[in-house]
Design a protein around this motif. Structure first.
Motif, short mmCIF file in Angstrom:
data_model
loop_
_atom_site.label_atom_id
_atom_site.label_comp_id
_atom_site.label_asym_id
_atom_site.label_seq_id
_atom_site.Cartn_x
_atom_site.Cartn_y
_atom_site.Cartn_z
N LYS A 115 41.49 39.61 47.30
CA LYS A 115 41.31 41.02 47.00
C LYS A 115 40.36 41.15 45.81
CE LYS A 115 45.84 42.18 48.68
NZ LYS A 115 47.19 42.50 48.37
N GLN A 116 39.43 42.07 45.93
CA GLN A 116 38.47 42.31 44.87
C GLN A 116 39.11 43.22 43.82
OE1 GLN A 116 35.50 40.81 45.37
NE2 GLN A 116 34.55 41.45 43.48
N ARG A 117 39.04 42.83 42.55
CA ARG A 117 39.60 43.62 41.46
C ARG A 117 38.71 43.50 40.24
NH1 ARG A 117 45.51 42.06 39.95
NH2 ARG A 117 44.73 43.13 38.12
N ASP A 118 38.90 44.42 39.32
CA ASP A 118 38.27 44.31 38.01
C ASP A 118 39.33 43.86 37.02
OD1 ASP A 118 35.70 45.07 38.72
OD2 ASP A 118 36.14 47.19 38.51
N VAL A 119 39.00 42.85 36.21
CA VAL A 119 39.93 42.33 35.22
C VAL A 119 39.23 42.29 33.87
CG1 VAL A 119 41.20 40.94 36.89
CG2 VAL A 119 39.28 39.93 35.67
#
Length: 159
Positions: free
Chosen positions: A122-126
């Motif tokens: 899953k693509q996420r911003d961290v």
């Protein structure tokens, strides 16, 4: 031309292999087969590599996770595992290989050890190094995209 009797036919073992690499890595079955042959040849020489006869039967790589079935002669499973352990890159892309299990038939190998377990992350911003970065989350693994490529992390690094 007649087939060989059953007791003269070659006996095979099938190794279920898990592939792990960076999320943006793309290489095909042929490149994996070539690097596996080179690894076996460098480890055992021409004769030992031919005795093992490593062949990639099925190959699936998607989003950095993949799986494959490697065929080897019965009795050479340890040699096949050792050759797989020496593969550290495919087409210049770093990879991690893990043998999930060994079976006597392709069908049993797929049903017991593979069964299509690969899945896209899953693509996420961290927040990494006090700045937001895009990342790919796959289970407990987090691959953070930076200016120099990906950096591997775990969920514990962000809590």
């Amino acid at each position: 031309m007649k087939h060989l009797p059953k007791h003269l036919q070659p006996r095979w073992r099938y190794l279920a292999v898990e592939i792990e690499t960076w999320p943006d890595a793309e290489f095909e079955r042929g490149a994996f087969q070539r690097d596996l042959w080179y690894a076996a040849q460098n480890l055992y020489g021409d004769v030992g590599s031919a005795e093992t006869d490593l062949t990639v039967l099925s190959f699936d790589l998607d989003g950095g996770d993949g799986e494959t079935i490697v065929r080897a002669y019965r009795g050479t499973e340890d040699r096949a595992r050792a050759a797989l352990a020496t593969v550290d890159a495919v087409d210049g892309t770093p990879v991690g290989l893990r043998v999930r299990g060994i079976s006597g038939t392709v069908r049993a190998c797929e049903e017991r050890y593979l069964n299509g377990r690969t899945g896209r992350g899953k693509q996420r911003d961290v927040v990494f190094e006090n700045e937001p970065h895009p990342a790919v989350v796959r289970g407990t693994r987090v691959d953070v995209e930076g200016t120099d490529g990906f950096a591997g992390a775990t969920r514990l690094d962000f809590e």
